[in-house]
Design an enzyme around this catalytic site. Structure first.
Site: not given
Length: 207
Positions: A9, A51, A53, A85, A110, A155
């Site tokens: 990340d 990440d 989202h 975020h 992810k 993470c």
């Protein structure tokens, strides 16, 4: 034994001026670049996790009627509520511009399920679904991972614990990690937990 470098990340939102900036997060980018060059010279792959989202992700405090930093429950799992975020395809979700991305062999996305947070690069937090990471590593005959990234206490920690549980020999480059530290010693505790479970905590010069 063939190794892979796992960069966790290293995205704009976790670095300086990002939506969920980790203190001193930018400092790991140079470490990551040095590690990538070393792995590239040896013909070993580099994997970057992101990440990723959707806007309606329920780990975002604004979508769950909570405040950032509060702790509660989401779908039966303990949840820290976060500011918005790493929304897919935004500048905040992009890898840090100083990261030498030409060395990255594979990207793992992810946190795409809006109902469940995903700290680990292997599974969501409830281990109800898996990313393609484990399958990809098996296809490449990789049993040894070297990990760095953001954030130590979330993470990175959960990725390392899952890697150990899956049977990977796992090392963590300590100077290549920084933590959120909702409590001041969270990163220290995370490194201790990773080591206790079998990870080797190393420095860049050890790779």
């Amino acid at each position: 034994m063939k190794k892979a470098l796992l960069l966790v990340d290293l995205q704009n939102d976790f670095c300086l001026n990002g939506a969920l900036a980790v203190h001193d997060g930018d400092a790991v980018i140079d470490i990551a670049n040095q590690a990538m060059r070393a792995f590239h010279q040896r013909g070993w792959p580099v994997i970057a996790t992101l990440d990723w989202h959707p806007e309606n992700h329920k780990s975002f405090a604004v979508n769950s009627g909570t405040q950032p930093g509060e702790v509660g429950t989401l779908n039966g799992l303990m949840q820290v509520w976060w500011p918005i975020h790493c929304v897919q395809n935004t500048s905040g979700s992009s890898l840090h511009p100083q990261l030498e991305q030409q060395y990255i062999s594979q990207r793992i996305y992810k946190g795409q399920d809006p109902e469940t947070d995903s700290y680990s690069a292997f599974f969501d937090n409830g281990k109800r679904s898996a990313t393609e990471l484990n399958q990809w590593l098996n296809s490449e005959n990789i049993q040894h991972l070297v990990v760095l990234g953001l954030a130590t206490d979330y993470c990175v920690k959960f990725t390392v614990l899952d890697a150990l549980e899956l049977g990977y020999q796992t090392e963590v480059i300590e100077e290549g990690c920084r933590g959120v530290n909702l409590a001041t010693d969270d990163s220290e505790k995370a490194l201790h937990e990773m080591a206790t479970k079998g990870a080797r905590i190393i420095q860049l010069h050890d790779i």
